[in-house]
Design an enzyme around this catalytic site. Sequence first.
Site, PDB file in Angstrom:
ATOM      1  N   HIS A  35      36.769  36.501  36.099  1.00  0.00           N
ATOM      2  CA  HIS A  35      37.303  35.410  35.280  1.00  0.00           C
ATOM      3  C   HIS A  35      38.666  34.964  35.810  1.00  0.00           C
ATOM      4  O   HIS A  35      38.959  33.771  35.880  1.00  0.00           O
ATOM      5  CB  HIS A  35      37.452  35.858  33.826  1.00  0.00           C
ATOM      6  CG  HIS A  35      36.200  35.728  33.017  1.00  0.00           C
ATOM      7  ND1 HIS A  35      35.416  34.598  33.024  1.00  0.00           N
ATOM      8  CD2 HIS A  35      35.609  36.590  32.144  1.00  0.00           C
ATOM      9  CE1 HIS A  35      34.397  34.762  32.199  1.00  0.00           C
ATOM     10  NE2 HIS A  35      34.479  35.964  31.661  1.00  0.00           N
ATOM     11  N   GLU A  68      30.364  32.775  31.512  1.00  0.00           N
ATOM     12  CA  GLU A  68      30.028  34.188  31.396  1.00  0.00           C
ATOM     13  C   GLU A  68      29.004  34.634  32.440  1.00  0.00           C
ATOM     14  O   GLU A  68      29.126  35.711  33.018  1.00  0.00           O
ATOM     15  CB  GLU A  68      29.516  34.508  29.986  1.00  0.00           C
ATOM     16  CG  GLU A  68      30.595  34.485  28.910  1.00  0.00           C
ATOM     17  CD  GLU A  68      31.757  35.399  29.245  1.00  0.00           C
ATOM     18  OE1 GLU A  68      31.529  36.573  29.601  1.00  0.00           O
ATOM     19  OE2 GLU A  68      32.901  34.932  29.154  1.00  0.00           O
ATOM     20  N   HIS A  99      34.135  42.172  35.802  1.00  0.00           N
ATOM     21  CA  HIS A  99      33.785  40.930  35.090  1.00  0.00           C
ATOM     22  C   HIS A  99      35.052  40.162  34.727  1.00  0.00           C
ATOM     23  O   HIS A  99      35.148  38.954  34.966  1.00  0.00           O
ATOM     24  CB  HIS A  99      32.983  41.286  33.836  1.00  0.00           C
ATOM     25  CG  HIS A  99      32.719  40.127  32.925  1.00  0.00           C
ATOM     26  ND1 HIS A  99      31.509  39.457  32.883  1.00  0.00           N
ATOM     27  CD2 HIS A  99      33.501  39.516  31.995  1.00  0.00           C
ATOM     28  CE1 HIS A  99      31.574  38.484  31.995  1.00  0.00           C
ATOM     29  NE2 HIS A  99      32.769  38.505  31.431  1.00  0.00           N
ATOM     30  N   GLU A 100      36.029  40.854  34.161  1.00  0.00           N
ATOM     31  CA  GLU A 100      37.274  40.190  33.763  1.00  0.00           C
ATOM     32  C   GLU A 100      38.079  39.737  34.976  1.00  0.00           C
ATOM     33  O   GLU A 100      38.707  38.671  34.956  1.00  0.00           O
ATOM     34  CB  GLU A 100      38.106  41.133  32.885  1.00  0.00           C
ATOM     35  CG  GLU A 100      37.437  41.544  31.586  1.00  0.00           C
ATOM     36  CD  GLU A 100      37.023  40.355  30.737  1.00  0.00           C
ATOM     37  OE1 GLU A 100      37.678  39.283  30.823  1.00  0.00           O
ATOM     38  OE2 GLU A 100      36.026  40.468  30.010  1.00  0.00           O
TER      39      GLU A 100
END
Length: 293
Positions: A138, A209, A134-135
């Site tokens: 980003h 997100e 997930h990061e």
Amino acid sequence: MLGMNQIKTAALLGLLSGVLVLGAYYLVGNEQGLYIGFALAAISSFSSWYYSDRAALMAYRAQPLARQEAPELYDMVASLSDRAEIPMPTLFVVPTKSPNAFATGRDPEHAALAVTQGILEILTREELEGVLAHEITHIRNRDTLTQAVAGTIAGAITFAGRILTLGALYGPVTRDDRRGGNAFGALFLIILAPIAAGLIQFAISRTREFAADLGSAEITGNPLALASALEKLEEMGHQIPMNGNPTMSPLLIVNPVSTKGLQSLFRTHPPTEERIRRLQELAQQKQGTPVLV
């Protein structure tokens, strides 16, 4: 969908800068206010672009993590970064039991990924992979820069309200020696502009997100791992709050404070229940089973 999110994010960033420029104009009362507003927006954007990683890491007292201290974590991040086709970010650890993680940096070549001690203790390997992916998404999507710019401009709006209002009260700022622009300008910068800036900043975070959750599922091939991790982080995060600069909270993987009712307007993330539901639907679609409503 990703392209639409990028357009929405760009529009929200423009609106955020516009709030700063408009507030300065109304407070000063002439074109000088526009120049001040544009200057503050430009300085904020440049400083957040260049110093975003340092500001976020300092806000949460993150410490560099050497490879010998966490070789498995290093191998995991290296593998996920390779799948995402980005350089491996520099790793940091935050000395807190609150389970959370965040990424920062102006681009994939200057990125950092930080995890808390707490998140390393409560997640399984698969769950941790989901969070790290997930990061990394980003970073790949350059959301880290977007959030840094948004947070810095939002902070500049609050700062400008305090400084310019003092100038309006105690000294002439216009060419005809009037003290400031008008009462509405002061009210706008003191009360309305910071609220508007916060709402826009949080809208930007919520927009990014869902895309990062989807990216995690694509990188790991396991949407349910991130869904399980989010459930744990939501529960434990409320028990052990994450302390730090509130303007940096949109960087975290889960909202560090509970928000219900009207407070949901100021939620930095989409509802965790909604994020989990979407990941579960994605997992069912990958398995070829019908989605239960």
